[in-house]
Write a protein that holds these residues in place. Structure first.
Motif, PDB file in Angstrom:
ATOM      1  N   VAL A  44      18.508   3.973 -23.833  1.00 39.00           N
ATOM      2  CA  VAL A  44      17.192   4.459 -24.275  1.00 39.00           C
ATOM      3  C   VAL A  44      16.349   4.861 -23.065  1.00 39.00           C
ATOM      4  O   VAL A  44      15.739   5.936 -23.037  1.00 39.00           O
ATOM      5  N   VAL A  95      14.093  -0.960 -31.980  1.00 41.27           N
ATOM      6  CA  VAL A  95      15.554  -0.922 -31.856  1.00 41.27           C
ATOM      7  C   VAL A  95      16.152  -2.236 -32.348  1.00 41.27           C
ATOM      8  O   VAL A  95      15.770  -3.310 -31.881  1.00 41.27           O
ATOM      9  N   VAL A 138      17.545   2.623 -34.974  1.00 45.45           N
ATOM     10  CA  VAL A 138      16.401   3.012 -34.150  1.00 45.45           C
ATOM     11  C   VAL A 138      15.343   3.638 -35.041  1.00 45.45           C
ATOM     12  O   VAL A 138      15.668   4.445 -35.920  1.00 45.45           O
ATOM     13  N   VAL A 155      12.049   1.077 -25.364  1.00 45.50           N
ATOM     14  CA  VAL A 155      12.231   0.047 -26.394  1.00 45.50           C
ATOM     15  C   VAL A 155      10.919  -0.718 -26.489  1.00 45.50           C
ATOM     16  O   VAL A 155      10.615  -1.559 -25.646  1.00 45.50           O
ATOM     17  N   MET A 162      24.881   5.274 -29.768  1.00 48.44           N
ATOM     18  CA  MET A 162      23.583   5.865 -29.434  1.00 48.44           C
ATOM     19  C   MET A 162      23.663   7.387 -29.353  1.00 48.44           C
ATOM     20  O   MET A 162      22.698   8.085 -29.699  1.00 48.44           O
ATOM     21  N   HIS A 169      21.080   9.595 -31.300  1.00 45.26           N
ATOM     22  CA  HIS A 169      20.274  10.530 -30.505  1.00 45.26           C
ATOM     23  C   HIS A 169      20.580  11.989 -30.890  1.00 45.26           C
ATOM     24  O   HIS A 169      19.686  12.847 -30.898  1.00 45.26           O
ATOM     25  N   LEU A 184      15.832  10.616 -29.220  1.00 46.29           N
ATOM     26  CA  LEU A 184      15.050   9.442 -28.837  1.00 46.29           C
ATOM     27  C   LEU A 184      13.875   9.883 -27.987  1.00 46.29           C
ATOM     28  O   LEU A 184      14.063  10.562 -26.985  1.00 46.29           O
TER      29      LEU A 184
END
Lengths: 324, 324
Positions: A274, A250, A302, A281, A235, A239, A244
């Motif tokens: 997240v 997702v 994502v 999400v 992530m 990101h 994000l």
């Protein structure tokens, strides 16, 4: 190596026979998988394809609200232009055809050639290149196309089903690609039927960060870590490339050999990550969707949604691999 | 062993967190997975459960048209009576509750105890024992319950959704079990998170015929063979116990670590076998449904359909693991 097959040379053909037997909604001819009820006059046709070994991608996504045809190549090998030309002509309902192409050199060349040679059919093309792990790779100039392919196929497929023109379907497909990012981590190598041994060596203590869906090398090899840390590593990469925020679609995707239970463990960590970034999400998928034969590991993809993309994601779909 | 988890002790809890985050249609409380919209007054409630490690079974089959609650135990370990009592009381909408129990000694005892202790709730129970591989086994008096559990849950769930009384829902569940047979073949052992090494040794040259879903021994260990021969071995065992005829529901199920492509190869052979016996694959499923952690291999489950069972199988279902 033990695999459920009759012979390495016939595995793609044999698997397609199984698909045809299992799914009366599909028609399979000359190694192209079609919707049995197509083409529909006035609807933009969607064609995708690529090497086999990533099932259910792409053939498992042929059906109402998604693809009109899929061209499976041999294992990890691009489909040949003849397959793509045949598919393109067959699904044209007079409104043109969109090619959805994962960014691998062979796929790009063969889809381009097919687009040129499919005379009398208006073809637009979208390149999927969502994998942030590496800039160029073994089979790629630019980023690789991975999990976002499913998002592009679903959302563009829904818009095509509504009767939108080719330019709009192509535009939404590109928008989904631009709004999507992926990163994968391998616990083990895949083993291709022909080679019969793992594509790469990965010690029992290590994982490969940024793995490709053909076992291409990633960014680094690091010691195995708890799911929470692996999820954060993936992530962070996503990101860091596309911050994000807002409502997200997702997907935590298994690479083929990973049990669903472990994917849910990863998803819990991804969802917490997240939330920690102040995003949400909004829609999700957990399961084996874009695989790499028997590889163990996961990827996360994502997509930043807006109202239109959410509506198209939610629209009905009826394929062997995705159905609601 | 590399697995995507935070700790062996928290894997079930962590996976349930992921399920809750991924599926807003579920509500998870005290290690029981419920339909978020239940209980429905006047509808028979369906409760199943068993050891974890078989995902999507059972928690992935909670939702409209299938289960009202699932009680996951620890890995390969029965749920405790308290979970089952809690679930039974919670899903009762005044029409009684059906327990769907796979035939393993621990599950049978704990569901029986829960049925007695869930005072004020009318409980009926159906035992699933479809696996023809062995008569008694490591954890069983009588045959093991495997793939037919999904058939029972789907078909009984559909009848309950129509508002049928408990006796009828229980009767159709028993009928599905009586009409169903399964047989599984393992290419590799599973590895439990706590043990960290394969449950049993299986040489690279051999497969285990008649494997159980916890790695219990089967009938025999034989040399690895082409998919066609393995499919015939499994189907011979099924056909020998309940001759194939008429319209069949056929599932080729992956044990968790087997790629979908290979399952389609097996399905093609199974479908050809069925045709060779003069029967017909009327409905089918191909994928990972009743798994054994990361085990590689497959099982095949066959149910003899009639018009009523076909109608109930086709009825709408909306769960994380089965949806149409």
């Amino acid at each position: 190596m033990k695999k459920l097959l009759n012979a390495a040379d016939s595995v793609v053909e044999d698997a397609l026979k199984g698909m045809a037997a299992a799914h009366p909604t599909l028609r399979i001819r000359d190694q192209v998988v079609y919707r049995a009820d197509g083409p529909r006059q006035g609807k933009v046709g969607l064609v995708s394809g690529g090497g086999s070994g990533h099932e259910p991608l792409h053939a498992g996504f042929v059906g109402y609200g998604m693809l009109d045809a899929a061209c499976p190549g041999e294992i990890f090998t691009s489909p040949v232009p003849d397959q793509i030309i045949e598919a393109t002509k067959a699904v044209d309902g007079g409104a043109g055809v969109l090619h959805i192409v994962k960014n691998y050199t062979g796929d790009v060349l063969n889809f381009e050639m097919a687009a040129e040679l499919a005379e009398d059919v208006e073809v637009a093309s979208v390149l999927v290149d969502d994998d942030v792990a590496v800039q160029d790779s073994l089979y790629t100039a630019g980023r690789r196309g991975t999990g976002a392919t499913l998002f592009v196929e679903k959302i563009a497929g829904a818009l095509a089903e509504e009767g939108a023109p080719l330019a709009d379907v192509a535009a939404v497909a590109r928008e989904v690609d631009e709004r999507s990012r992926s990163f994968g981590i391998a616990l083990t190598s895949c083993t291709t039927p022909h080679a019969g041994k793992p594509t790469f060596d990965l010690p029992e203590t290590d994982v490969e960060l940024g793995i490709g869906i053909h076992g291409e090398p990633g960014r680094a090899r690091v010691p195995m870590a708890p799911a929470r840390e692996l999820a954060a590593t993936a992530m962070d990469a996503v990101h860091g490339d596309l911050p994000l925020r807002g409502d997200l679609l997702v997907m935590v995707n298994g690479m083929g050999g990973t049990p669903l239970m472990e994917l849910y463990v990863v998803f819990a960590e991804v969802a917490a990550y997240v939330e920690g970034k102040g995003a949400r999400v909004s829609r999700s998928l957990v399961g084996n969707y874009v695989t790499s034969l028997d590889m163990q590991g996961f990827s996360v993809t994502v997509c930043r949604l807006d109202d239109t993309l959410t509506r198209l994601w939610d629209a009905p779909v009826d394929t062997p691999g995705l159905r609601w």
